[in-house]
Design an enzyme around this catalytic site. Structure first.
Site, PDB file in Angstrom:
ATOM      1  N   LYS A 108       0.830  -1.204   0.000  1.00 28.72           N
ATOM      2  CA  LYS A 108       0.000   0.000   0.000  1.00 28.72           C
ATOM      3  C   LYS A 108       0.869   1.260   0.000  1.00 28.72           C
ATOM      4  O   LYS A 108       0.566   2.232  -0.692  1.00 28.72           O
ATOM      5  CB  LYS A 108      -0.913   0.008   1.226  1.00 28.72           C
ATOM      6  CG  LYS A 108      -2.016  -1.036   1.199  1.00 28.72           C
ATOM      7  CD  LYS A 108      -2.808  -1.016   2.507  1.00 28.72           C
ATOM      8  CE  LYS A 108      -3.906  -2.056   2.532  1.00 28.72           C
ATOM      9  NZ  LYS A 108      -4.650  -2.042   3.821  1.00 28.72           N
ATOM     10  N   ALA A 114      -1.271   0.644   6.728  1.00 27.52           N
ATOM     11  CA  ALA A 114      -1.444  -0.517   7.603  1.00 27.52           C
ATOM     12  C   ALA A 114      -2.362  -1.536   6.949  1.00 27.52           C
ATOM     13  O   ALA A 114      -3.175  -1.206   6.077  1.00 27.52           O
ATOM     14  CB  ALA A 114      -2.014  -0.086   8.953  1.00 27.52           C
ATOM     15  N   ASP A 115      -2.219  -2.774   7.396  1.00 26.95           N
ATOM     16  CA  ASP A 115      -3.117  -3.831   6.946  1.00 26.95           C
ATOM     17  C   ASP A 115      -3.274  -4.826   8.086  1.00 26.95           C
ATOM     18  O   ASP A 115      -2.315  -5.129   8.792  1.00 26.95           O
ATOM     19  CB  ASP A 115      -2.558  -4.549   5.716  1.00 26.95           C
ATOM     20  CG  ASP A 115      -3.588  -5.481   5.090  1.00 26.95           C
ATOM     21  OD1 ASP A 115      -4.394  -4.986   4.279  1.00 26.95           O
ATOM     22  OD2 ASP A 115      -3.600  -6.673   5.428  1.00 26.95           O
ATOM     23  N   THR A 116      -4.489  -5.319   8.277  1.00 24.25           N
ATOM     24  CA  THR A 116      -4.772  -6.275   9.349  1.00 24.25           C
ATOM     25  C   THR A 116      -5.345  -7.557   8.757  1.00 24.25           C
ATOM     26  O   THR A 116      -6.231  -7.510   7.900  1.00 24.25           O
ATOM     27  CB  THR A 116      -5.782  -5.680  10.354  1.00 24.25           C
ATOM     28  OG1 THR A 116      -5.243  -4.489  10.916  1.00 24.25           O
ATOM     29  CG2 THR A 116      -6.072  -6.667  11.475  1.00 24.25           C
ATOM     30  N   GLY A 175       0.156  -5.234  10.113  1.00 23.42           N
ATOM     31  CA  GLY A 175       1.427  -4.742   9.593  1.00 23.42           C
ATOM     32  C   GLY A 175       1.321  -3.245   9.369  1.00 23.42           C
ATOM     33  O   GLY A 175       0.273  -2.743   8.942  1.00 23.42           O
TER      34      GLY A 175
END
Length: 201
Positions: free
Chosen positions: A61, A78-80, A115
């Site tokens: 991203k 961010a990524d979950t 992350g």
């Protein structure tokens, strides 16, 4: 000097449409701006370990941000992901898929990994945070009520810990509660301090 003072001469850009991430960053007292909305195809290598997917996507991203960063700008992406029985649960695309995901979580533990990538015009840092979440067994009626009332189609794993199901079904958490919401804000705060300390003067 507090971090919000150190950030005074920088422009922190949050590249996320998640209202939870905006809420958590605001609650930390850090001044930030919303980055322009952009789309990135969230693909990852098939052989990538499940725990590495969220940091990989957060960096993807960041690299997909369509504008070059100016001096003094810091981009946060961010990524979950939710990992249950070795399977990555993304955002559900339908009611049936949401109910299926909740069935996988019912009566079991699962892992939530977020992350985060911090990037300036000169450097990039990526890190991740893991939390273990334990659901009590939930009935089909409870799962259907939650999906129909709260429509968790924008949430990895088909649930939001800050919503009804978090109150009534989660027995315990090992790790950061805020990480499960979508941003390990304490870790972000610490990593931002390190990031600024290492910035070229």
């Amino acid at each position: 000097m507090l971090l919000h003072d150190k950030l005074a001469s920088y422009r922190l850009l949050l590249a996320s449409q998640s209202p939870r991430r905006r809420e958590l960053l605001s609650g930390s007292g850090l001044k930030f701006e919303m980055a322009e909305k952009f789309e990135v195809e969230e693909c990852y290598p098939a052989d990538l370990a499940a725990e590495e997917v969220a940091p990989y996507l957060s960096r993807l991203k960041s690299e997909g941000y369509p504008h070059p960063l100016s001096e003094g700008e810091i981009l946060l992406t961010a990524d979950t992901v939710v990992i249950a029985q070795g399977k990555i649960l993304g955002k559900p695309h339908s009611r049936d898929e949401a109910l299926e995901m909740l069935g996988l979580l019912s009566g079991r533990g699962h892992t939530v990994v977020t992350g985060v990538t911090l990037r300036s015009s000169r450097k990039t840092e990526t890190f991740s945070s893991c939390s273990e979440v334990f659901f009590r067994p939930i009935s089909e009626e409870e799962a259907a009520y939650y999906v129909d009332q709260y429509r968790p189609y924008d949430k990895a794993g088909s649930y939001g810990i800050q919503e009804w199901i978090g109150y009534v079904a989660i027995e315990r958490i090992e790790g950061s509660f805020y990480n499960v919401m979508g941003l390990p804000i304490q870790r972000v705060y610490v990593e931002l301090e390190k990031f600024l300390a290492a910035m070229p003067q």
